[in-house]
Design an enzyme around this catalytic site. Structure first.
Site, PDB file in Angstrom:
ATOM      1  N   LYS A 171       0.838  -1.215   0.000  1.00  0.00           N
ATOM      2  CA  LYS A 171       0.000   0.000   0.000  1.00  0.00           C
ATOM      3  C   LYS A 171       0.868   1.258   0.000  1.00  0.00           C
ATOM      4  O   LYS A 171       0.607   2.188  -0.752  1.00  0.00           O
ATOM      5  CB  LYS A 171      -0.914   0.044   1.249  1.00  0.00           C
ATOM      6  CG  LYS A 171      -1.863  -1.110   1.388  1.00  0.00           C
ATOM      7  CD  LYS A 171      -2.834  -0.897   2.549  1.00  0.00           C
ATOM      8  CE  LYS A 171      -2.176  -0.935   3.920  1.00  0.00           C
ATOM      9  NZ  LYS A 171      -1.758  -2.291   4.346  1.00  0.00           N
ATOM     10  N   ARG A 174      -9.895   0.833   8.404  1.00  0.00           N
ATOM     11  CA  ARG A 174      -9.566  -0.556   8.722  1.00  0.00           C
ATOM     12  C   ARG A 174     -10.731  -1.275   9.401  1.00  0.00           C
ATOM     13  O   ARG A 174     -10.613  -2.451   9.715  1.00  0.00           O
ATOM     14  CB  ARG A 174      -8.357  -0.590   9.651  1.00  0.00           C
ATOM     15  CG  ARG A 174      -7.027  -0.858   8.943  1.00  0.00           C
ATOM     16  CD  ARG A 174      -5.959  -0.841   9.999  1.00  0.00           C
ATOM     17  NE  ARG A 174      -4.733  -1.495   9.663  1.00  0.00           N
ATOM     18  CZ  ARG A 174      -3.655  -0.901   9.162  1.00  0.00           C
ATOM     19  NH1 ARG A 174      -3.692   0.360   8.831  1.00  0.00           N
ATOM     20  NH2 ARG A 174      -2.548  -1.594   8.967  1.00  0.00           N
ATOM     21  N   ARG A 226      11.164  -6.716   5.186  1.00  0.00           N
ATOM     22  CA  ARG A 226      11.080  -5.302   5.571  1.00  0.00           C
ATOM     23  C   ARG A 226      11.581  -5.115   7.004  1.00  0.00           C
ATOM     24  O   ARG A 226      12.255  -4.144   7.319  1.00  0.00           O
ATOM     25  CB  ARG A 226       9.631  -4.819   5.440  1.00  0.00           C
ATOM     26  CG  ARG A 226       9.474  -3.339   5.727  1.00  0.00           C
ATOM     27  CD  ARG A 226       8.075  -2.844   5.445  1.00  0.00           C
ATOM     28  NE  ARG A 226       7.154  -3.165   6.521  1.00  0.00           N
ATOM     29  CZ  ARG A 226       5.845  -2.896   6.495  1.00  0.00           C
ATOM     30  NH1 ARG A 226       5.324  -2.323   5.444  1.00  0.00           N
ATOM     31  NH2 ARG A 226       5.067  -3.198   7.515  1.00  0.00           N
ATOM     32  N   ARG A 251      10.735  -1.422  12.556  1.00  0.00           N
ATOM     33  CA  ARG A 251       9.386  -1.461  13.129  1.00  0.00           C
ATOM     34  C   ARG A 251       9.246  -2.653  14.068  1.00  0.00           C
ATOM     35  O   ARG A 251       9.511  -3.790  13.690  1.00  0.00           O
ATOM     36  CB  ARG A 251       8.337  -1.553  12.002  1.00  0.00           C
ATOM     37  CG  ARG A 251       8.080  -0.204  11.359  1.00  0.00           C
ATOM     38  CD  ARG A 251       7.077  -0.288  10.249  1.00  0.00           C
ATOM     39  NE  ARG A 251       5.809  -0.901  10.619  1.00  0.00           N
ATOM     40  CZ  ARG A 251       4.701  -0.805   9.900  1.00  0.00           C
ATOM     41  NH1 ARG A 251       4.710  -0.092   8.789  1.00  0.00           N
ATOM     42  NH2 ARG A 251       3.591  -1.398  10.287  1.00  0.00           N
ATOM     43  N   ARG A 281      -1.322  -9.472  13.097  1.00  0.00           N
ATOM     44  CA  ARG A 281      -1.823  -8.401  12.216  1.00  0.00           C
ATOM     45  C   ARG A 281      -2.634  -8.989  11.063  1.00  0.00           C
ATOM     46  O   ARG A 281      -3.640  -8.412  10.649  1.00  0.00           O
ATOM     47  CB  ARG A 281      -0.650  -7.563  11.676  1.00  0.00           C
ATOM     48  CG  ARG A 281      -0.046  -6.663  12.748  1.00  0.00           C
ATOM     49  CD  ARG A 281       1.360  -6.244  12.400  1.00  0.00           C
ATOM     50  NE  ARG A 281       1.441  -5.366  11.265  1.00  0.00           N
ATOM     51  CZ  ARG A 281       2.548  -5.191  10.532  1.00  0.00           C
ATOM     52  NH1 ARG A 281       3.666  -5.844  10.829  1.00  0.00           N
ATOM     53  NH2 ARG A 281       2.544  -4.364   9.524  1.00  0.00           N
TER      54      ARG A 281
HETATM   55  P1  AMP Z   1       0.394   0.341   9.040  1.00  0.00           P
HETATM   56  O1  AMP Z   1       1.607   1.214   8.968  1.00  0.00           O
HETATM   57  O2  AMP Z   1      -0.720   0.825   8.156  1.00  0.00           O
HETATM   58  O3  AMP Z   1       0.718  -1.121   8.803  1.00  0.00           O
HETATM   59  O4  AMP Z   1      -0.185   0.434  10.541  1.00  0.00           O
HETATM   60  C1  AMP Z   1       0.591  -0.024  11.639  1.00  0.00           C
HETATM   61  C2  AMP Z   1      -0.315  -0.238  12.831  1.00  0.00           C
HETATM   62  O5  AMP Z   1      -0.942   1.007  13.208  1.00  0.00           O
HETATM   63  C3  AMP Z   1      -1.477  -1.198  12.619  1.00  0.00           C
HETATM   64  O6  AMP Z   1      -1.099  -2.560  12.792  1.00  0.00           O
HETATM   65  C4  AMP Z   1      -2.463  -0.719  13.695  1.00  0.00           C
HETATM   66  O7  AMP Z   1      -2.056  -1.153  14.968  1.00  0.00           O
HETATM   67  C5  AMP Z   1      -2.265   0.803  13.656  1.00  0.00           C
HETATM   68  N1  AMP Z   1      -3.189   1.439  12.693  1.00  0.00           N
HETATM   69  C6  AMP Z   1      -2.871   2.047  11.517  1.00  0.00           C
HETATM   70  N2  AMP Z   1      -3.962   2.516  10.893  1.00  0.00           N
HETATM   71  C7  AMP Z   1      -5.022   2.182  11.683  1.00  0.00           C
HETATM   72  C8  AMP Z   1      -6.424   2.355  11.559  1.00  0.00           C
HETATM   73  N3  AMP Z   1      -6.978   2.955  10.496  1.00  0.00           N
HETATM   74  N4  AMP Z   1      -7.210   1.877  12.570  1.00  0.00           N
HETATM   75  C9  AMP Z   1      -6.682   1.281  13.649  1.00  0.00           C
HETATM   76  N5  AMP Z   1      -5.359   1.049  13.814  1.00  0.00           N
HETATM   77  C10 AMP Z   1      -4.525   1.495  12.843  1.00  0.00           C
END
Ligand code: AMP
Length: 191
Positions: free
Chosen positions: A14, A91, A130, A136, A147
Site C-alpha cells: 500500500k 480498517r 522489511r 518497526r 496483524r
Molecule cells: P500500518 O503502517 O498501516 O501497517 O499500521 C501499523 C499499525 O498502526 C497497525 O497494525 C495498527 O495497529 C495501527 N493502525 C494504523 N492505521 C489504523 C487504523 N486505520 N485503525 C486502527 N489502527 C490502525
C-alpha cells in the site's frame, strides 16, 4: 476531488503504490500508520496508547483514529489539496462509515477503493524482509501473524462496504511494483 482508499493486508504494498500515486496524481497522502508512528515518536498521549496496541498487532480505537484523520483532512484542505489517498484507513466498517460522512460534509466522496491482492506466503516473506531494515517493532513473525488475523476479521468486511456501493477495484501485487502500478493507473484513469 479524487479520493482513493488503498487497502490490503499488511505487506501488500500500500505504501509503495501510494507514493507513486501521489507523485503521478498530486494527491495528499494520509497514512494512519505513519501518523501513529509520528505520535509515538513525539511521545504524545495518543502515541503512548497506540504504541502498546501496535506492538501487539492490534488496531487502535476507532474514535482516536477518526479524530486524528478528521484533523489531518482539514489541514490538507486548508492547503488546497486536489484529493486524498487514504492508506491504511479505513480498517473497520465503523471507520468506513465515518469517512463517508466526513467526505459527504465536504460535498465529495470516496472515488474508489483499491484493493492490493497478494498471496499469503508472499506477504509474510515481504514483511520479514522489511523487518530487517524498517526498525518497526511490529515486523516480526509473531506480530505479523496477529496483524494478518486482525486484517482478516476486522478489515476484510470493509471490502464488502465498498463492493456493495460499487466502488471496489482490485489490483494484483504478486509480481513487481511496476506491474502493479500499471493496473492501478488503468483503474484510476478509468474512474
Ligand atoms: P500500518 O503502517 O498501516 O501497517 O499500521 C501499523 C499499525 O498502526 C497497525 O497494525 C495498527 O495497529 C495501527 N493502525 C494504523 N492505521 C489504523 C487504523 N486505520 N485503525 C486502527 N489502527 C490502525
Amino acid at each position: 476531488m479524487l479520493n482513493i482508499v488503498i487497502s490490503g493486508a499488511p505487506g501488500s504494498g500500500k505504501g509503495t503504490q501510494s507514493a507513486i500515486i501521489v507523485e503521478q496524481y498530486g494527491l495528499s497522502h494520509i497514512s494512519t500508520g505513519d501518523m501513529l508512528r509520528e505520535e509515538i515518536k513525539a511521545g504524545t498521549e495518543n502515541g503512548k496508547k497506540a504504541e502498546v496496541l501496535i506492538n501487539d498487532g492490534k488496531l487502535v480505537p476507532d474514535e482516536m483514529i477518526i479524530a486524528m484523520l478528521h484533523d489531518r483532512v482539514q489541514k490538507d484542505l486548508a492547503k488546497g489539496t486536489k484529493g486524498f489517498i487514504f492508506d491504511g484507513f479505513p480498517r473497520t466498517v465503523a471507520q468506513a462509515v465515518a469517512l463517508d460522512s466526513m467526505l459527504k460534509e465536504l460535498n465529495t466522496e470516496v472515488s474508489c477503493m483499491l484493493h492490493m491482492q497478494v498471496e499469503h506466503d508472499l506477504l509474510i516473506e515481504r514483511l520479514l524482509n522489511r523487518g530487517k531494515t524498517s526498525g518497526r517493532a511490529d515486523d516480526n513473525l509473531e506480530t505479523i501473524q496477529k496483524r494478518l488475523d486482525v486484517y482478516n476479521t476486522q478489515t476484510l468486511p470493509v471490502i464488502e462496504h465498498y463492493k456493495t456501493t460499487g466502488r471496489y477495484k482490485a489490483a494484483c501485487n504478486n509480481s513487481s511494483v511496476e506491474a502493479c502500478f500499471a493496473q492501478v493507473k488503468d483503474i484510476i484513469d478509468n474512474l
